[in-house]
Design an enzyme around this catalytic site. Structure first.
Site, PDB file in Angstrom:
ATOM      1  N   ASP A 131     -16.169  14.195  28.061  1.00 40.82           N
ATOM      2  CA  ASP A 131     -16.697  15.563  28.187  1.00 40.82           C
ATOM      3  C   ASP A 131     -15.598  16.500  28.680  1.00 40.82           C
ATOM      4  O   ASP A 131     -14.669  16.076  29.368  1.00 40.82           O
ATOM      5  CB  ASP A 131     -17.840  15.597  29.206  1.00 40.82           C
ATOM      6  CG  ASP A 131     -19.099  14.908  28.699  1.00 40.82           C
ATOM      7  OD1 ASP A 131     -19.121  14.441  27.560  1.00 40.82           O
ATOM      8  OD2 ASP A 131     -20.075  14.842  29.482  1.00 40.82           O
ATOM      9  N   ARG A 180     -15.327  16.649  19.542  1.00 37.76           N
ATOM     10  CA  ARG A 180     -16.688  17.199  19.599  1.00 37.76           C
ATOM     11  C   ARG A 180     -16.520  18.678  19.920  1.00 37.76           C
ATOM     12  O   ARG A 180     -15.980  19.033  20.969  1.00 37.76           O
ATOM     13  CB  ARG A 180     -17.486  16.514  20.710  1.00 37.76           C
ATOM     14  CG  ARG A 180     -18.877  17.130  20.912  1.00 37.76           C
ATOM     15  CD  ARG A 180     -19.425  16.890  22.321  1.00 37.76           C
ATOM     16  NE  ARG A 180     -19.624  15.501  22.632  1.00 37.76           N
ATOM     17  CZ  ARG A 180     -19.749  15.043  23.891  1.00 37.76           C
ATOM     18  NH1 ARG A 180     -19.700  15.859  24.930  1.00 37.76           N
ATOM     19  NH2 ARG A 180     -19.910  13.758  24.120  1.00 37.76           N
TER      20      ARG A 180
HETATM   21  C1  LIG Z   1     -23.941  16.837  22.457  1.00 40.87           C
HETATM   22  C2  LIG Z   1     -23.468  17.956  23.327  1.00 40.87           C
HETATM   23  C3  LIG Z   1     -22.424  17.723  24.213  1.00 40.87           C
HETATM   24  C4  LIG Z   1     -21.931  18.755  25.002  1.00 40.87           C
HETATM   25  N1  LIG Z   1     -20.837  18.534  25.797  1.00 40.87           N
HETATM   26  C5  LIG Z   1     -20.298  19.563  26.489  1.00 40.87           C
HETATM   27  C6  LIG Z   1     -19.087  19.412  27.227  1.00 40.87           C
HETATM   28  O1  LIG Z   1     -18.488  18.333  27.281  1.00 40.87           O
HETATM   29  N2  LIG Z   1     -18.592  20.504  27.881  1.00 40.87           N
HETATM   30  C7  LIG Z   1     -19.220  21.722  27.839  1.00 40.87           C
HETATM   31  O2  LIG Z   1     -18.708  22.681  28.420  1.00 40.87           O
HETATM   32  N3  LIG Z   1     -20.393  21.875  27.167  1.00 40.87           N
HETATM   33  C8  LIG Z   1     -20.933  20.844  26.499  1.00 40.87           C
HETATM   34  N4  LIG Z   1     -22.108  21.034  25.797  1.00 40.87           N
HETATM   35  C9  LIG Z   1     -22.906  22.268  26.017  1.00 40.87           C
HETATM   36  C10 LIG Z   1     -22.470  23.401  25.102  1.00 40.87           C
HETATM   37  O3  LIG Z   1     -21.189  23.857  25.476  1.00 40.87           O
HETATM   38  C11 LIG Z   1     -23.461  24.575  25.163  1.00 40.87           C
HETATM   39  O4  LIG Z   1     -23.549  25.071  26.468  1.00 40.87           O
HETATM   40  C12 LIG Z   1     -24.859  24.230  24.697  1.00 40.87           C
HETATM   41  O5  LIG Z   1     -24.852  23.308  23.645  1.00 40.87           O
HETATM   42  C13 LIG Z   1     -25.584  25.497  24.205  1.00 40.87           C
HETATM   43  O6  LIG Z   1     -24.887  26.042  23.111  1.00 40.87           O
HETATM   44  P1  LIG Z   1     -25.450  26.048  21.609  1.00 40.87           P
HETATM   45  O7  LIG Z   1     -24.337  25.695  20.696  1.00 40.87           O
HETATM   46  O8  LIG Z   1     -26.639  25.179  21.508  1.00 40.87           O
HETATM   47  O9  LIG Z   1     -25.767  27.561  21.286  1.00 40.87           O
HETATM   48  P2  LIG Z   1     -26.536  28.730  22.068  1.00 40.87           P
HETATM   49  O10 LIG Z   1     -26.116  29.994  21.410  1.00 40.87           O
HETATM   50  O11 LIG Z   1     -26.385  28.611  23.541  1.00 40.87           O
HETATM   51  O12 LIG Z   1     -28.043  28.424  21.717  1.00 40.87           O
HETATM   52  C14 LIG Z   1     -28.528  28.453  20.377  1.00 40.87           C
HETATM   53  C15 LIG Z   1     -29.993  28.088  20.386  1.00 40.87           C
HETATM   54  O13 LIG Z   1     -30.117  26.725  20.806  1.00 40.87           O
HETATM   55  C16 LIG Z   1     -31.228  26.561  21.657  1.00 40.87           C
HETATM   56  N5  LIG Z   1     -30.747  26.126  22.979  1.00 40.87           N
HETATM   57  C17 LIG Z   1     -29.470  26.091  23.413  1.00 40.87           C
HETATM   58  N6  LIG Z   1     -29.396  25.588  24.666  1.00 40.87           N
HETATM   59  C18 LIG Z   1     -30.669  25.320  25.022  1.00 40.87           C
HETATM   60  C19 LIG Z   1     -31.265  24.782  26.183  1.00 40.87           C
HETATM   61  N7  LIG Z   1     -30.547  24.417  27.255  1.00 40.87           N
HETATM   62  N8  LIG Z   1     -32.608  24.637  26.203  1.00 40.87           N
HETATM   63  C20 LIG Z   1     -33.366  24.970  25.132  1.00 40.87           C
HETATM   64  N9  LIG Z   1     -32.853  25.484  23.991  1.00 40.87           N
HETATM   65  C21 LIG Z   1     -31.529  25.656  23.936  1.00 40.87           C
HETATM   66  C22 LIG Z   1     -31.934  27.884  21.718  1.00 40.87           C
HETATM   67  O14 LIG Z   1     -32.895  27.897  20.693  1.00 40.87           O
HETATM   68  C23 LIG Z   1     -30.816  28.875  21.410  1.00 40.87           C
HETATM   69  O15 LIG Z   1     -31.299  30.072  20.857  1.00 40.87           O
HETATM   70  C24 LIG Z   1     -22.561  20.027  24.953  1.00 40.87           C
HETATM   71  C25 LIG Z   1     -23.595  20.260  24.056  1.00 40.87           C
HETATM   72  C26 LIG Z   1     -24.039  19.267  23.244  1.00 40.87           C
HETATM   73  C27 LIG Z   1     -25.120  19.548  22.260  1.00 40.87           C
END
Ligand SMILES: Cc1cc2nc3c(=O)[nH]c(=O)nc-3n(C[C@H](O)[C@H](O)[C@H](O)COP(=O)(O)OP(=O)(O)OC[C@H]3O[C@@H](n4cnc5c(N)ncnc54)[C@H](O)[C@@H]3O)c2cc1C
Length: 298
Positions: A131, A180
């Site tokens: 991560d 990722r």
């Molecule tokens: C498999 C995985 C691993 C990750 N690893 C890391 C990492 O190592 N370091 C790091 O900084 N971040 C990590 N993240 C988190 C990432 O950076 C984002 O903060 C998170 O995924 C929200 O971004 P999004 O791309 O979904 O888009 P966004 O624009 O935030 O959200 C798009 C849509 O997704 C849905 N959504 C998003 N988040 C949520 C939530 N919490 N609850 C409910 N609905 C939601 C909503 O419908 C929203 O409108 C990871 C995410 C995933 C999926």
């Protein structure tokens, strides 16, 4: 934005963390996003998702340990987690945070604790996903990732909100390290990270294109339909990449992607140290507070 920053601030507060992690009510709240407290809870979810054709990355929750003993204990626990994951024969990987392995103490200690895990992944046909945490650690995480890559299969995480991201992706692509790609979950200063969502989204799309053109089996970690649509518009082959999502988030979208035959891996967290992870999920979507409260009431 204000609420988001407020939740990110709360995620760093130790007293609240202690109170929440020992409160039975708060534990009931977190079940939507966290598989449970024990390894068996995580493994049960691995098996259940595998039966639905979904792969997993197990995360034993925890970050920022402050003693060598705690870092060594985290390393030993991670070995047990990966052994358990490999035994399921479900294609599961393990996801780790380097601050759990001693990154606040030294690079050498972190490498000593994470090295055996990568060797176990190589022997067991699995992978260690590293991560990406806050910018206090970005450079050193990439350096350690490169060292671990020499010992076995790893995947690095790159955050689209950072200005440095394109260079990091090129560096990992050149080493054939799978990436990722996520948007980024921490509260970062404006000279290091983009603040406008539209800028982050545009950069995510640019980096996704770059990874599909030059990367090695990239993973697109997002719940954003616009990002997913962008990836699909590039017409990748189904075995060229995978989507990744978080356990318990946008299950409708998860089902849709699986039904269409796209590869999907869910990040499955478990363990007692769930508070910072949980608060970052609230920060991403503050409306989750009402959603969880409604669930409790019912
Ligand atoms: C498999 C995985 C691993 C990750 N690893 C890391 C990492 O190592 N370091 C790091 O900084 N971040 C990590 N993240 C988190 C990432 O950076 C984002 O903060 C998170 O995924 C929200 O971004 P999004 O791309 O979904 O888009 P966004 O624009 O935030 O959200 C798009 C849509 O997704 C849905 N959504 C998003 N988040 C949520 C939530 N919490 N609850 C409910 N609905 C939601 C909503 O419908 C929203 O409108 C990871 C995410 C995933 C999926």
């Amino acid at each position: 934005m204000l609420l988001k920053n407020f939740f990110l601030y709360l995620s760093t507060q130790r007293t609240l963390r202690h109170w929440m992690e020992s409160s039975p009510v708060a534990q009931r709240l977190n079940r939507r996003f966290i598989a449970g407290n024990r390894l068996d809870d995580g493994l049960a979810v691995v098996r259940q998702l595998h039966s639905l054709g979904i792969q997993t990355a197990l995360d034993h929750l925890g970050e920022n340990v402050s003693t060598e003993e705690a870092a060594a204990a985290a390393g030993a626990e991670a070995m047990a987690v990966l052994q358990g994951a490999i035994a399921q024969q479900a294609g599961a990987t393990i996801s780790i945070k380097l601050t759990q392995f001693g990154l606040d103490l030294s690079n050498e200690l972190t490498l000593a604790n994470a090295g055996p895990l990568v060797r176990l992944a190589r022997e067991g046909g699995s992978r260690v996903e590293v991560d990406m945490e806050s910018t206090a650690y970005t450079q050193r995480t990439i350096e350690i990732l490169e060292a671990l890559n020499a010992a076995g299969p790893v995947r690095g995480v790159i955050q689209a909100y950072l200005f440095r991201t394109a260079a990091d992706i090129d560096r990992l692509n050149a080493l054939h390290v799978p990436v990722r790609l996520c948007k980024g979950a921490y509260n970062e200063p404006a000279d290091l990270a983009m603040k406008r969502k539209s800028d982050v989204d545009e950069n995510y799309k640019r980096m996704a294109t770059r990874l599909l053109e030059k990367g090695s089996y990239p993973a697109f970690a997002t719940h954003d339909p616009a990002m997913i649509q962008h990836v699909l518009s590039l017409r990748p082959a189904k075995d060229q990449f995978e989507f990744q999502m978080l356990y318990g988030i946008r299950r409708d979208l998860q089902d849709q992607l699986r039904a269409e035959g796209w590869r999907l891996r869910l990040y499955v967290p478990f363990g007692d140290a769930w508070y910072p992870y949980f608060m970052r999920r609230l920060a991403e979507r503050p409306a989750n507070v009402w959603f969880l409260a409604r669930g409790m009431w019912r």
